[in-house]
Design a protein around this motif. Structure first.
Motif, PDB file in Angstrom:
ATOM      1  N   THR A   1      35.963 -71.550  18.652  1.00  0.00           N
ATOM      2  CA  THR A   1      35.254 -71.310  17.393  1.00  0.00           C
ATOM      3  C   THR A   1      33.949 -72.096  17.378  1.00  0.00           C
ATOM      4  OG1 THR A   1      37.355 -71.016  16.226  1.00  0.00           O
ATOM      5  CG2 THR A   1      35.410 -71.439  14.875  1.00  0.00           C
ATOM      6  N   TYR A   2      32.880 -71.445  16.913  1.00  0.00           N
ATOM      7  CA  TYR A   2      31.596 -72.148  16.855  1.00  0.00           C
ATOM      8  C   TYR A   2      30.808 -71.742  15.614  1.00  0.00           C
ATOM      9  CZ  TYR A   2      29.704 -67.888  19.191  1.00  0.00           C
ATOM     10  OH  TYR A   2      29.360 -66.606  19.539  1.00  0.00           O
ATOM     11  N   ILE A   3      29.764 -72.524  15.330  1.00  0.00           N
ATOM     12  CA  ILE A   3      28.851 -72.280  14.217  1.00  0.00           C
ATOM     13  C   ILE A   3      27.449 -72.148  14.807  1.00  0.00           C
ATOM     14  CG2 ILE A   3      27.905 -73.196  12.059  1.00  0.00           C
ATOM     15  CD1 ILE A   3      30.421 -74.946  11.834  1.00  0.00           C
TER      16      ILE A   3
ATOM     17  N   TYR B   1      31.295 -68.659  10.573  1.00  0.00           N
ATOM     18  CA  TYR B   1      32.053 -69.074  11.749  1.00  0.00           C
ATOM     19  C   TYR B   1      32.132 -67.908  12.728  1.00  0.00           C
ATOM     20  CZ  TYR B   1      33.486 -73.117   8.992  1.00  0.00           C
ATOM     21  OH  TYR B   1      33.479 -74.267   8.239  1.00  0.00           O
ATOM     22  N   TRP B   2      32.210 -68.256  14.008  1.00  0.00           N
ATOM     23  CA  TRP B   2      32.301 -67.243  15.064  1.00  0.00           C
ATOM     24  C   TRP B   2      33.494 -67.570  15.950  1.00  0.00           C
ATOM     25  CZ3 TRP B   2      28.759 -63.166  15.622  1.00  0.00           C
ATOM     26  CH2 TRP B   2      27.680 -63.201  14.724  1.00  0.00           C
ATOM     27  N   GLY B   3      34.295 -66.561  16.272  1.00  0.00           N
ATOM     28  CA  GLY B   3      35.485 -66.761  17.090  1.00  0.00           C
ATOM     29  C   GLY B   3      35.437 -65.933  18.361  1.00  0.00           C
ATOM     30  N   ILE B   4      35.643 -66.570  19.489  1.00  0.00           N
ATOM     31  CA  ILE B   4      35.591 -65.906  20.795  1.00  0.00           C
ATOM     32  C   ILE B   4      36.894 -65.150  21.053  1.00  0.00           C
ATOM     33  CG2 ILE B   4      35.456 -66.307  23.290  1.00  0.00           C
ATOM     34  CD1 ILE B   4      33.744 -68.804  22.628  1.00  0.00           C
ATOM     35  N   LEU B   5      36.773 -63.928  21.517  1.00  0.00           N
ATOM     36  CA  LEU B   5      37.944 -63.140  21.924  1.00  0.00           C
ATOM     37  C   LEU B   5      38.082 -63.215  23.440  1.00  0.00           C
ATOM     38  CD1 LEU B   5      37.679 -59.884  19.761  1.00  0.00           C
ATOM     39  CD2 LEU B   5      38.688 -62.099  19.185  1.00  0.00           C
ATOM     40  N   ASN B   6      39.284 -63.591  23.904  1.00  0.00           N
ATOM     41  CA  ASN B   6      39.491 -63.689  25.347  1.00  0.00           C
ATOM     42  C   ASN B   6      40.296 -62.495  25.866  1.00  0.00           C
ATOM     43  OD1 ASN B   6      42.154 -64.234  24.644  1.00  0.00           O
ATOM     44  ND2 ASN B   6      41.986 -66.436  25.018  1.00  0.00           N
ATOM     45  N   ALA B   7      40.550 -62.505  27.157  1.00  0.00           N
ATOM     46  CA  ALA B   7      41.221 -61.370  27.801  1.00  0.00           C
ATOM     47  C   ALA B   7      42.645 -61.180  27.290  1.00  0.00           C
ATOM     48  CB  ALA B   7      41.226 -61.575  29.323  1.00  0.00           C
ATOM     49  N   GLU B   8      43.341 -62.285  27.049  1.00  0.00           N
ATOM     50  CA  GLU B   8      44.706 -62.183  26.545  1.00  0.00           C
ATOM     51  C   GLU B   8      44.737 -61.443  25.206  1.00  0.00           C
ATOM     52  OE1 GLU B   8      48.560 -65.042  25.487  1.00  0.00           O
ATOM     53  OE2 GLU B   8      46.620 -65.938  25.988  1.00  0.00           O
ATOM     54  N   HIS B   9      43.791 -61.776  24.346  1.00  0.00           N
ATOM     55  CA  HIS B   9      43.711 -61.128  23.037  1.00  0.00           C
ATOM     56  C   HIS B   9      43.436 -59.634  23.207  1.00  0.00           C
ATOM     57  CE1 HIS B   9      42.989 -61.157  18.648  1.00  0.00           C
ATOM     58  NE2 HIS B   9      42.118 -60.187  18.925  1.00  0.00           N
TER      59      HIS B   9
ATOM     60  N   GLY C   1      24.647 -72.277  19.483  1.00  0.00           N
ATOM     61  CA  GLY C   1      25.308 -72.953  18.380  1.00  0.00           C
ATOM     62  C   GLY C   1      26.084 -74.174  18.800  1.00  0.00           C
ATOM     63  N   HIS C   2      27.001 -74.573  17.918  1.00  0.00           N
ATOM     64  CA  HIS C   2      27.781 -75.789  18.094  1.00  0.00           C
ATOM     65  C   HIS C   2      29.268 -75.444  18.009  1.00  0.00           C
ATOM     66  CE1 HIS C   2      24.350 -78.638  17.575  1.00  0.00           C
ATOM     67  NE2 HIS C   2      23.853 -77.583  16.964  1.00  0.00           N
TER      68      HIS C   2
ATOM     69  N   ILE D   1      32.274 -61.933  23.795  1.00  0.00           N
ATOM     70  CA  ILE D   1      32.778 -61.110  22.693  1.00  0.00           C
ATOM     71  C   ILE D   1      33.203 -62.036  21.565  1.00  0.00           C
ATOM     72  CG2 ILE D   1      34.482 -59.366  22.031  1.00  0.00           C
ATOM     73  CD1 ILE D   1      34.686 -58.668  25.056  1.00  0.00           C
ATOM     74  N   ALA D   2      32.565 -61.899  20.393  1.00  0.00           N
ATOM     75  CA  ALA D   2      32.824 -62.850  19.317  1.00  0.00           C
ATOM     76  C   ALA D   2      32.870 -62.165  17.953  1.00  0.00           C
ATOM     77  CB  ALA D   2      31.757 -63.953  19.297  1.00  0.00           C
TER      78      ALA D   2
END
Length: 295
Positions: free
Chosen positions: A276-278, A230-238, A269-270, A143-144
């Motif tokens: 966070t990744y690109i 930019y892409w940001g991962i959403l984790n379970a805590e969030h 990506g990287h 989930i990003a």
């Protein structure tokens, strides 16, 4: 499907049929950091069938809808025309935020429970997921969020200009709506705020990850790309913090870039941090180096 509290796993479309087998087995070997939901073999079979079925429609010989598509009117209007289902499985690379609000309305009206599996990217993570009343997170989920959505004009203006501050004329033009690039960015911000408010979800759902991506991007001194890249991962805590009782359960889905469950996504990506990744194309076009100059 048991109710859970915790953190979690992932997967990609270009290898779903083969990658899912690896992920379904590999993710179960993770050391749980919380009490995860117990995997359901019947649900696993439905998820795999959905990955193998492109588009929007019922899985063969079932009352389960598979939404394996981008979020555009042609696709989500098909969803609107389908008969009631026992549940809907959604896997999507995303789409336009404004358009996704239309799909969210359709899902509100349908009122079936939803399973998020595989990639839930961009508008899927930003609009569809926080709009669901009953959602289960399958362990194949990655989930990003897409873009530093909530960055204000001053920082947006200087982002690719060595943090140059906008002058009074540039600010006035932006405030008047005549800076078309910022107007487009601001439209996305406005849609996000309005959508979350309408769904009863705190704006921190998107603000927190936007701020975290900006901080990660500033710390990565090798290069900067456009704020939207930019892409940001959403984790379970969030998810637990902001979606709370809307979650009916979570399996150990992808929690970070280095999470073993993220193996199927590593070619995308990287990473510039663990959250966070690109994407590859943007990374290459910006001539980023693999390691930040500050490291």
């Amino acid at each position: 499907m048991d109710t859970i509290k915790g953190k979690g796993c992932s997967m990609l479309r270009l290898g779903f049929a083969t990658a899912i087998s690896c992920l379904l087995i590999g993710s179960m070997a993770q050391t749980a950091q919380a009490e995860w939901a117990t995997p359901d073999p019947a649900l696993d079979a439905e998820v795999q069938a959905c990955f193998e079925q492109d588009g929007v429609g019922f899985l063969p010989d079932s009352d389960v809808i598979c939404y394996n598509a981008a979020i555009f009117p042609e696709e989500f209007l098909q969803l609107n025309d389908l008969e009631p289902a026992s549940r809907i499985i959604i896997t999507s690379p995303g789409g336009n935020v404004a358009t996704a609000r239309g799909m969210s309305t359709i899902l509100d009206n349908r009122a079936e429970s939803v399973v998020i599996a595989g990639p839930c990217m961009s508008a899927c993570a930003m609009v569809i997921l926080p709009g669901l009343d009953e959602v289960y997170i399958h362990r194949t989920a990655h989930i990003a969020v897409h873009g530093i959505t909530m960055i204000p004009f001053g920082r947006w203006y200087g982002w690719l200009k060595d943090d140059e501050e906008p002058g009074s004329v540039a600010t006035l033009i932006a405030q008047s709506g005549y800076n078309l690039d910022f107007a487009l960015h601001g439209s996305g911000t406005t849609h996000m705020r309005a959508h979350l408010e309408g769904q009863g979800i705190d704006v921190g759902y998107i603000m927190d990850v936007s701020d975290a991506m900006e901080a990660d991007a500033r710390a990565f001194t090798s290069c900067r790309v456009d704020v939207k890249d930019y892409w940001g991962i959403l984790n379970a805590e969030h998810l637990q913090t902001y979606l709370g009782d809307h979650l009916t359960g979570m399996e150990p889905f992808v929690q970070s870039w280095s999470d073993p469950a993220n193996a199927a996504y590593l070619e995308w990506g990287h990473p510039i941090s663990d959250m966070t990744y690109i994407m590859n194309r943007s990374f290459g076009e910006a001539e980023c180096s693999e390691v930040s100059a500050s490291e």
